[in-house]
Scaffold this motif. Structure first.
Motif, PDB file in Angstrom:
ATOM      1  N   ALA A  12       2.547 -42.658 -41.827  1.00 35.94           N
ATOM      2  CA  ALA A  12       1.972 -43.469 -42.902  1.00 35.94           C
ATOM      3  C   ALA A  12       0.764 -44.243 -42.402  1.00 35.94           C
ATOM      4  CB  ALA A  12       3.023 -44.416 -43.469  1.00 35.94           C
ATOM      5  N   ALA A  13       0.810 -44.661 -41.147  1.00 35.71           N
ATOM      6  CA  ALA A  13      -0.309 -45.422 -40.572  1.00 35.71           C
ATOM      7  C   ALA A  13      -1.583 -44.588 -40.536  1.00 35.71           C
ATOM      8  CB  ALA A  13       0.054 -45.899 -39.160  1.00 35.71           C
ATOM      9  N   ASP A  14      -1.458 -43.283 -40.328  1.00 32.19           N
ATOM     10  CA  ASP A  14      -2.638 -42.406 -40.305  1.00 32.19           C
ATOM     11  C   ASP A  14      -3.290 -42.355 -41.688  1.00 32.19           C
ATOM     12  OD1 ASP A  14      -2.121 -41.693 -37.616  1.00 32.19           O
ATOM     13  OD2 ASP A  14      -0.672 -40.185 -38.301  1.00 32.19           O
ATOM     14  N   GLY A  34       7.356 -24.035 -49.207  1.00 30.92           N
ATOM     15  CA  GLY A  34       8.065 -24.010 -47.940  1.00 30.92           C
ATOM     16  C   GLY A  34       7.168 -23.873 -46.732  1.00 30.92           C
ATOM     17  N   ILE A  35       5.925 -24.363 -46.847  1.00 31.88           N
ATOM     18  CA  ILE A  35       4.948 -24.205 -45.765  1.00 31.88           C
ATOM     19  C   ILE A  35       4.984 -25.398 -44.812  1.00 31.88           C
ATOM     20  CG2 ILE A  35       2.491 -23.951 -45.236  1.00 31.88           C
ATOM     21  CD1 ILE A  35       2.251 -22.692 -48.096  1.00 31.88           C
ATOM     22  N   ALA A  36       5.000 -26.591 -45.356  1.00 31.26           N
ATOM     23  CA  ALA A  36       5.024 -27.817 -44.546  1.00 31.26           C
ATOM     24  C   ALA A  36       5.445 -28.964 -45.431  1.00 31.26           C
ATOM     25  CB  ALA A  36       3.642 -28.087 -43.927  1.00 31.26           C
ATOM     26  N   ARG A  37       5.915 -30.038 -44.805  1.00 33.24           N
ATOM     27  CA  ARG A  37       6.241 -31.233 -45.569  1.00 33.24           C
ATOM     28  C   ARG A  37       6.057 -32.453 -44.686  1.00 33.24           C
ATOM     29  NH1 ARG A  37      12.208 -31.884 -47.475  1.00 33.24           N
ATOM     30  NH2 ARG A  37      11.334 -33.976 -47.842  1.00 33.24           N
ATOM     31  N   THR A  38       5.853 -33.599 -45.316  1.00 34.75           N
ATOM     32  CA  THR A  38       5.743 -34.853 -44.593  1.00 34.75           C
ATOM     33  C   THR A  38       6.346 -35.953 -45.433  1.00 34.75           C
ATOM     34  OG1 THR A  38       4.216 -36.444 -43.586  1.00 34.75           O
ATOM     35  CG2 THR A  38       3.442 -35.313 -45.541  1.00 34.75           C
ATOM     36  N   GLU A  39       6.979 -36.900 -44.768  1.00 35.93           N
ATOM     37  CA  GLU A  39       7.563 -38.050 -45.468  1.00 35.93           C
ATOM     38  C   GLU A  39       6.574 -39.212 -45.525  1.00 35.93           C
ATOM     39  OE1 GLU A  39      10.438 -37.954 -46.919  1.00 35.93           O
ATOM     40  OE2 GLU A  39      10.939 -35.952 -46.173  1.00 35.93           O
ATOM     41  N   ALA A  40       5.453 -39.069 -44.823  1.00 35.16           N
ATOM     42  CA  ALA A  40       4.525 -40.199 -44.698  1.00 35.16           C
ATOM     43  C   ALA A  40       3.973 -40.652 -46.043  1.00 35.16           C
ATOM     44  CB  ALA A  40       3.382 -39.824 -43.759  1.00 35.16           C
ATOM     45  N   LEU A  41       3.747 -39.714 -46.955  1.00 41.68           N
ATOM     46  CA  LEU A  41       3.148 -40.073 -48.242  1.00 41.68           C
ATOM     47  C   LEU A  41       4.059 -40.941 -49.093  1.00 41.68           C
ATOM     48  CD1 LEU A  41       1.335 -36.800 -49.337  1.00 41.68           C
ATOM     49  CD2 LEU A  41       0.283 -39.036 -49.003  1.00 41.68           C
ATOM     50  N   ASN A  42       5.369 -40.872 -48.854  1.00 36.74           N
ATOM     51  CA  ASN A  42       6.308 -41.670 -49.642  1.00 36.74           C
ATOM     52  C   ASN A  42       6.109 -43.168 -49.442  1.00 36.74           C
ATOM     53  OD1 ASN A  42       7.482 -39.297 -50.571  1.00 36.74           O
ATOM     54  ND2 ASN A  42       8.999 -39.234 -48.921  1.00 36.74           N
ATOM     55  N   ALA A  43       5.490 -43.524 -48.326  1.00 36.60           N
ATOM     56  CA  ALA A  43       5.288 -44.947 -48.027  1.00 36.60           C
ATOM     57  C   ALA A  43       3.939 -45.464 -48.512  1.00 36.60           C
ATOM     58  CB  ALA A  43       5.414 -45.175 -46.512  1.00 36.60           C
ATOM     59  N   ILE A  44       3.138 -44.595 -49.138  1.00 38.17           N
ATOM     60  CA  ILE A  44       1.790 -44.981 -49.582  1.00 38.17           C
ATOM     61  C   ILE A  44       1.808 -45.272 -51.077  1.00 38.17           C
ATOM     62  CG2 ILE A  44      -0.639 -44.321 -49.660  1.00 38.17           C
ATOM     63  CD1 ILE A  44       0.518 -44.592 -46.847  1.00 38.17           C
ATOM     64  N   ARG A  64      -2.938 -44.585 -44.095  1.00 40.39           N
ATOM     65  CA  ARG A  64      -3.483 -45.916 -44.410  1.00 40.39           C
ATOM     66  C   ARG A  64      -4.823 -46.139 -43.703  1.00 40.39           C
ATOM     67  NH1 ARG A  64       2.105 -47.862 -43.648  1.00 40.39           N
ATOM     68  NH2 ARG A  64       3.021 -48.165 -45.720  1.00 40.39           N
ATOM     69  N   ALA A  65      -4.949 -45.593 -42.503  1.00 46.05           N
ATOM     70  CA  ALA A  65      -6.208 -45.737 -41.769  1.00 46.05           C
ATOM     71  C   ALA A  65      -7.345 -45.039 -42.518  1.00 46.05           C
ATOM     72  CB  ALA A  65      -6.071 -45.154 -40.367  1.00 46.05           C
ATOM     73  N   PHE A  66      -7.048 -43.884 -43.118  1.00 46.91           N
ATOM     74  CA  PHE A  66      -8.055 -43.174 -43.914  1.00 46.91           C
ATOM     75  C   PHE A  66      -8.505 -44.028 -45.094  1.00 46.91           C
ATOM     76  CE2 PHE A  66      -8.556 -40.506 -47.802  1.00 46.91           C
ATOM     77  CZ  PHE A  66      -9.808 -39.975 -47.513  1.00 46.91           C
ATOM     78  N   PHE A  67      -7.545 -44.600 -45.820  1.00 44.87           N
ATOM     79  CA  PHE A  67      -7.908 -45.391 -46.995  1.00 44.87           C
ATOM     80  C   PHE A  67      -8.598 -46.702 -46.603  1.00 44.87           C
ATOM     81  CE2 PHE A  67      -4.780 -42.590 -49.035  1.00 44.87           C
ATOM     82  CZ  PHE A  67      -5.541 -42.189 -50.127  1.00 44.87           C
TER      83      PHE A  67
END
Length: 307
Positions: free
Chosen positions: A64-66, A102-112, A68-71
């Motif tokens: 999530a920090a990555d 089914g290619i990739a997933r990330t949980e990081a976006l859930n915190a944005i 947030r750094a972009f924004f």
């Protein structure tokens, strides 16, 4: 551009995602272009942030920090909340595509969280101002068919609530006795009632137009016979602002706002207005309830002895 900062595998998935947005979700070309640009900016940032090519492994390890750094970097560049929200929508769309397949997933976006936006109210003209903008058109143009053309377009914006792009795309095939077939954003079609005054304005223009128009061609044409440019209608509204003393907010799109605001003020049903405007979501149309409330408050402050 993304081919220089992403792995070939990820580039293929990007292309497939864009095809999916265009053919399945049927996003408008400008929306597609904006999504592609937003995601390209995000991947460019990630490439510099991680120091290498961006691939599926990079996306799967995002924190999530990555994001947030972009924004934070974008906001530091004076990018507004509306643009940031669209960027987040594009990023979520791409990650959603990867996860669905089914290619990739990330949980990081859930915190944005989506950036908060200040929602400005549309600037509607008064009924008198809108009528004046239509009737005064022929006073600014000496060529009868051009005067009739501009009056017909402006009548459609206020009398049918069309976007300027929708009005200029109309063909004879779209014209029926009582209704218009309008193709809006994303290629979605809706039927809009054609009141007698607007129908008469279109008929007058078609009678005077010197060009031969096939049924499938846009009916509104420029002096040299090509499709009419939106810029010419924008310039006509600028002339009307000067001639009639209209506010700076009197633009082609303000006439569409005025259409919705005046309907609501006369007791129009919000769902019906949503259908007439071609809004996908009722929440988009609900902004006009705030416009109408603001008008009532202005009248109250001006007239009530205890205001």
């Amino acid at each position: 551009m993304t081919a220089l900062i992403t792995t070939p595998e990820l580039q293929q998935h990007l292309s497939a995602w864009l095809r999916d947005l265009g053919s399945v979700r049927r996003l408008a070309p400008k929306t597609l272009e904006a999504y592609q640009r937003d995601l390209s900016q995000f991947l460019t940032f990630l490439s510099g942030h991680t120091g290498g090519l961006v691939g599926l492994k990079t996306l799967g390890e995002l924190r999530a920090a990555d994001i947030r750094a972009f924004f934070s970097e974008r906001r530091a560049g004076d990018v507004g909340s509306r643009s940031l929200a669209r960027s987040l929508s594009a990023i979520r769309s791409f990650f959603g595509y990867l996860e669905r397949h089914g290619i990739a997933r990330t949980e990081a976006l859930n915190a944005i969280r989506t950036p908060k936006q200040s929602r400005g109210l549309p600037k509607a003209l008064t009924i008198l101002e809108a009528r004046s903008a239509i009737t005064a058109t022929d006073e600014l143009e000496d060529t009868p068919w051009i005067a009739a053309r501009d009056m017909a377009v402006i009548s459609l914006l206020y009398g049918a609530g069309l976007r300027i792009s929708e009005a200029l795309a109309l063909t004879r095939l779209d014209l029926e006795a009582e209704t218009l077939r309008v193709t809006g954003k994303g290629g979605k079609t809706r039927m809009v009632p054609l009141i007698p005054q607007v129908r008469q304005a279109i008929g007058t223009y078609l009678d005077l137009c010197p060009m031969h128009l096939s049924p499938s061609e846009p009916i509104f044409r420029g002096k040299k016979g090509g499709p009419l440019s939106p810029r010419l209608i924008q310039l006509r509204l600028a002339q009307l602002r000067g001639a009639l003393g209209l506010p700076p907010s009197a633009t082609p799109h303000a006439l569409r706002h005025s259409f919705a605001t005046h309907l609501l003020g006369r007791g129009g049903d919000l769902r019906a207005i949503q259908e007439l405007l071609g809004h996908a979501s009722l929440s988009t149309t609900q902004i006009y309830t705030a416009v109408d409330t603001e008008r009532l408050l202005d009248a109250y402050r001006a007239a009530h002895p205890r205001a």
